[in-house]
Structures are given as C-alpha cells and as structure tokens.
Write an enzyme that holds these catalytic residues in place. Sequence first.
Site, PDB file in Angstrom:
ATOM      1  N   LYS A 137       7.725   5.562   1.943  1.00 31.83           N
ATOM      2  CA  LYS A 137       8.463   4.380   2.420  1.00 31.83           C
ATOM      3  C   LYS A 137       9.049   3.603   1.252  1.00 31.83           C
ATOM      4  O   LYS A 137      10.046   2.897   1.413  1.00 31.83           O
ATOM      5  CB  LYS A 137       7.562   3.528   3.320  1.00 31.83           C
ATOM      6  CG  LYS A 137       7.190   4.305   4.574  1.00 31.83           C
ATOM      7  CD  LYS A 137       6.315   3.572   5.516  1.00 31.83           C
ATOM      8  CE  LYS A 137       5.743   4.516   6.569  1.00 31.83           C
ATOM      9  NZ  LYS A 137       4.717   5.456   6.017  1.00 31.83           N
TER      10      LYS A 137
ATOM     11  N   ALA B 260       0.895  -1.176   0.000  1.00 30.84           N
ATOM     12  CA  ALA B 260       0.000   0.000   0.000  1.00 30.84           C
ATOM     13  C   ALA B 260       0.926   1.218   0.000  1.00 30.84           C
ATOM     14  O   ALA B 260       1.229   1.780   1.035  1.00 30.84           O
ATOM     15  CB  ALA B 260      -0.886  -0.034   1.234  1.00 30.84           C
ATOM     16  N   ALA B 261       1.385   1.612  -1.175  1.00 25.38           N
ATOM     17  CA  ALA B 261       2.612   2.417  -1.259  1.00 25.38           C
ATOM     18  C   ALA B 261       2.433   3.922  -1.416  1.00 25.38           C
ATOM     19  O   ALA B 261       3.354   4.683  -1.097  1.00 25.38           O
ATOM     20  CB  ALA B 261       3.462   1.916  -2.422  1.00 25.38           C
TER      21      ALA B 261
ATOM     22  N   CYS C 133      -0.263   4.405  11.001  1.00 25.35           N
ATOM     23  CA  CYS C 133      -0.034   5.686  11.681  1.00 25.35           C
ATOM     24  C   CYS C 133      -1.243   5.982  12.559  1.00 25.35           C
ATOM     25  O   CYS C 133      -1.745   7.094  12.587  1.00 25.35           O
ATOM     26  CB  CYS C 133       0.255   6.803  10.685  1.00 25.35           C
ATOM     27  SG  CYS C 133      -1.072   7.088   9.529  1.00 25.35           S
TER      28      CYS C 133
HETATM   29  C1  LIG Z   1      -0.924   4.803   4.899  1.00 29.11           C
HETATM   30  S1  LIG Z   1      -1.133   5.007   3.188  1.00 29.11           S
HETATM   31  C2  LIG Z   1       0.431   4.528   2.558  1.00 29.11           C
HETATM   32  C3  LIG Z   1       1.516   5.551   2.752  1.00 29.11           C
HETATM   33  C4  LIG Z   1       2.792   5.157   2.058  1.00 29.11           C
HETATM   34  N1  LIG Z   1       3.230   3.832   2.445  1.00 29.11           N
HETATM   35  C5  LIG Z   1       3.933   6.147   2.284  1.00 29.11           C
HETATM   36  O1  LIG Z   1       4.792   5.894   3.137  1.00 29.11           O
HETATM   37  O2  LIG Z   1       3.988   7.169   1.584  1.00 29.11           O
HETATM   38  C6  LIG Z   1      -2.139   3.669   2.771  1.00 29.11           C
HETATM   39  C7  LIG Z   1      -2.392   3.481   1.289  1.00 29.11           C
HETATM   40  O3  LIG Z   1      -3.141   2.274   1.133  1.00 29.11           O
HETATM   41  C8  LIG Z   1      -3.905   2.383  -0.041  1.00 29.11           C
HETATM   42  N2  LIG Z   1      -4.913   1.302   0.009  1.00 29.11           N
HETATM   43  C9  LIG Z   1      -6.131   1.304   0.581  1.00 29.11           C
HETATM   44  N3  LIG Z   1      -6.709   0.106   0.453  1.00 29.11           N
HETATM   45  C10 LIG Z   1      -5.837  -0.681  -0.213  1.00 29.11           C
HETATM   46  C11 LIG Z   1      -5.865  -2.030  -0.663  1.00 29.11           C
HETATM   47  N4  LIG Z   1      -6.902  -2.813  -0.423  1.00 29.11           N
HETATM   48  N5  LIG Z   1      -4.804  -2.495  -1.349  1.00 29.11           N
HETATM   49  C12 LIG Z   1      -3.723  -1.700  -1.604  1.00 29.11           C
HETATM   50  N6  LIG Z   1      -3.661  -0.418  -1.200  1.00 29.11           N
HETATM   51  C13 LIG Z   1      -4.700   0.081  -0.505  1.00 29.11           C
HETATM   52  C14 LIG Z   1      -4.422   3.794   0.015  1.00 29.11           C
HETATM   53  O4  LIG Z   1      -4.797   4.245  -1.274  1.00 29.11           O
HETATM   54  C15 LIG Z   1      -3.227   4.556   0.604  1.00 29.11           C
HETATM   55  O5  LIG Z   1      -2.485   5.144  -0.414  1.00 29.11           O
END
Ligand SMILES: C[S@@+](CC[C@H](N)C(=O)[O-])C[C@H]1O[C@@H](n2cnc3c(N)ncnc32)[C@H](O)[C@@H]1O
Length: 498
Positions: A137, A131-132, A253
């Site tokens: 990260k 989930a990038a 977070c």
């Molecule tokens: C906490 S953020 C990630 C922040 C990122 N890792 C960073 O450090 O910049 C969570 C991400 O999960 C994505 N997300 C939500 N549901 C998801 C799923 N089922 N599969 C993959 N990504 C998902 C969202 O779109 C969001 O961008």
Amino acid sequence: MARRRKKQKIQKPSSEIQAEALNRFQSLLSQEEFAALQEALEQPLYSAIRMNPLKVTPDEAAASLSERYGWQTEPVPYCTTGWWVKSAGVPISQTIEHREGHYYIQDAASMLPVELFDFEDVPAPLILDMAASPGGKTTHLIAKTMDRGLVIANDSSHDRITALRLVLQTWGGSHTAVTRFPGEKFGRWYPETFDRILLDAPCSMQNLRSTESHPMRSITARERKQLSHRQQRLLASAIQAVKPGGQVVYATCTLSPEEDEVVLEAMLNQFPGKVEIADLSARLPLPAPALQTDGRAVFNPAVQNAARLWPHRYGTSGFFCALITKLESVGGSFEEPPSRPFEKISLFCLSQEETVNLSDFLVEHYQFDLNKVLEENSLTLWRRMEKIYAIPEAFLTHFNLLPFQAVGLLLGETGVNGYELSHEWVSRFYPLFQTGRFGLSDDLVESWLRGEDILIESGDQYSAGMILIVEDTLGRFLGLGKMIRDQLKNLLPHRLAI
Ligand SMILES: C[S@@+](CC[C@H](N)C(=O)[O-])C[C@H]1O[C@@H](n2cnc3c(N)ncnc32)[C@H](O)[C@@H]1O
C-alpha cells in the site's frame, strides 16, 4: 539435565481453518448471502496487478503487457491503476516488467484503502503509513501522489524492514522514508502533523481466502480480543497524529467484527463529535456496508458507512476499510520524539562543487539532466561515505531529526572512474538517459538476466570502467554493466537475478 522440549504448535489443515471461520461468520449473513459466499469460495481467486505510474502509463502498459504475455485482464472498478489477470500465458511474477517495478502484484481488495483518500486539495501531502511492511500500500500511496510530499513507511517489526525497503527500491519512489517504531508512538510524538494516515492494521487475517503467501491460520477468541485492543490503540494514535481536516483510512484483511466494526465503535466513543466515518456507499460499484450488529452489540449507525468486502461481493478476499475525517483537534499528551541528527550517521549535504562535478559527469556520459530532475522533484543530494542519496525536501523540512532506516532514493556512488549509478535510480528515470546505453541481442538476454557477464567484441569503443545502461531490443531496461577489458560485468542486484 533433562532438556525441555519446545512446544510445537500443530497447524490445522487450511480447509478446516476456513470452515471454522465460515461457521463463525454464518450468523452475520442472511441465508442467501451465506449461500452466495460459499459458492464464491468455490471459485478461483484471480490475481491482480497495480501499475506504477512513475514508470509507465497504466492503460498503455496494461494493454501492451496483455498482448506480450498472453494475459486476459479486466479493470478493477474502484482502482484506475488496477487490473485482474484472469488467465496468464506467462506468469505475472516472471516478467522483466515485474522485476523492474512497472507493476505490483496485489489482491484487488487491498487496492481499495488508498483509493479512498482525497488528494486534490493536498498536492504534496505528508503521509504516514503506520504499519507498512512489505509495502504494497505504500507503493500505492506513492503512485497516487505521483511521488510528491512525503510518505513515511513505518513498521515496528525488525524482521520486516528489509522487505519493505526492497519493495520501495523496486518501485522507485524518492519521497519516502522508512522508519521502525511502534505505531502507537506517532500520536504523542507528532500530534496533528500528517495530512493523511493509512493504518493497515496487524490483524488475524480471517479473510476466508488462503493463498500460498498468505495462509489463513486458526485463531482464538483471546487472540482476537488482544488484536482488537492493539488496533484501537493504533487507531487512536493515528487520529491524534493527523491534522484537523485530515483523513485516516483504517483497513484490515480480516472479517472478524472484533477487529473491524468494534474498533470503529471504540474510536467513536473515544472521540465523540471529533471524527466522522465517511459513507462509502457512493464510492463503491456495489453495496458493501459494514455490520449493524455482531449479534451481541448494536453498533453506532455511522459504523455502517465503512466497507466490508465479503469475498462474494467483488470476487476478492475478505477485507474491511473505513475512511475517517478528523473534524477537530482531539488534544492528548505530547512526548518528545526521538532525535538523531544527520551528522551522527555521517550524512552530509553534497557541496556545490561536487554537485556540479556529478551533474557534468551525467551530461557527458548519459546526456542526463540532473539539475532538472532535482528541481522538478524537490530533491537535494546528500553523501554518506561513498554513497549519494537524493532526499526529498519535505523530509528535511519536517522530520530531519527522525531516526530512519532509509530515506529518499540512492543515486549512486563514487567509484574509481567517477560516479557509478544505482540500479534503482536508472530504473526510475530510465527514459531520461539519452546516451550510454548498450543494446543486448535477444540471444543474450536470458543469460544476462541470470546475472552472467558477457563478452563484447568491439569493447574498445567504451572506456574502461564505464557503466553502461543495458537494454533489450524492445528498449526495456535490463540492468547496468561495467566495462572491464572486453567484458561487460553484470551489475544486476542479486535479488533481481533469476
Ligand atoms: C497487514 S500488515 C501491513 C501490510 C502492508 N500495509 C502492505 O500493504 O503491504 C501489518 C503490519 O503491521 C506491523 N505491526 C504490527 N504491530 C505494529 C505496531 N504496533 N506498530 C507498527 N506496525 C506494527 C506488522 O509487522 C505488519 O508488517
């Protein structure tokens, strides 16, 4: 016909939202700890930056930037490339080095999860960042592995893919692919495939530290439960997709136990004896154990091995993370992953003859040794229409059929006068371009950075259409310019112009 009014959700003021969350968390802390937390929340949350070792030497860069911009910095104890910036003459978001990806601005708590992985025994790992977006990260993963192996940066949200692609372009990694799938799918599509998986899970962001870019929002118990179930499914998928002996880092977070300890407890119940949560106490400068109980359930003692960063512990925003090792195979169902051959999107391997032409062109104009760079970085060249990409061999070997949004690093494109390099390629390999540079005098830097073209008096020494690498008097890369008569046309990407 009467139109139905769209129901507007009225957001409470952030102080009220924070007080609500604090109320919920009070029973999880002793009286003294809660007082310390309240006190910490009165203090400013310092910004932090993480250096890009692909482009700079972190220690040297931290020292020179501090001097150049009047920053007072302090190292983040658990991240060798991270620094808090406690005061700043020039804001950290407004420097040439930030635009060129020499560092990434990131809350110090977010620097912990990637630091937990061990990479010593896997010099070129296959990594999934499940989930990038926006990619903070992912940039850390690329840095930790020095752009070896492969990082698949996945996010299910269509709206967040562009941000992810831009962050990765600026960082300059080449061993990456961006995909857009629900993370839940990877376990069944690619069981036991990855060496390392980061699950920085979508969460309620109850971290007690509202910032302009990440405001805390109010959240219901039902939403927290739904999030918890999604997190459990994502973590189960990560466990299935990682190789036996491989590592998964689970991070959020938020400080809501439903999304932290409860998720780990569910994983231990789902895969008994097959996963292990590493004890992080020895790796952290100060104790930050996870909860034993949320007041309702008493958790498996192994859950406490994870790290719960209350804001008063390290002066960060609230954060949670766990390092999990998969001890043995967990089985599970398999599903054929989606498939899209390269030909379908007109992506073809560059011919031997064209590679030679390109490499001769780069030597002639820039004294740049393309073959050496490709060999040292395990990259091969591919063409899609006029664009040429350097794609990592690890992607070709393991995921060549996986539909992607982006892969590798754009080298440049064919132009009327030969080849035109991309901004991101030059920014990444800047020191290796020995000629073809144009030094900009200090009085012209500001207008150049606004995206303006400049007049050049002795323009006839450059051939028409030539792409020049523009630098300032300190030798910093400022973008590319194209010679057109007596003008240097500014090719700075719009997103980088001030
Ligand atoms: C906490 S953020 C990630 C922040 C990122 N890792 C960073 O450090 O910049 C969570 C991400 O999960 C994505 N997300 C939500 N549901 C998801 C799923 N089922 N599969 C993959 N990504 C998902 C969202 O779109 C969001 O961008």
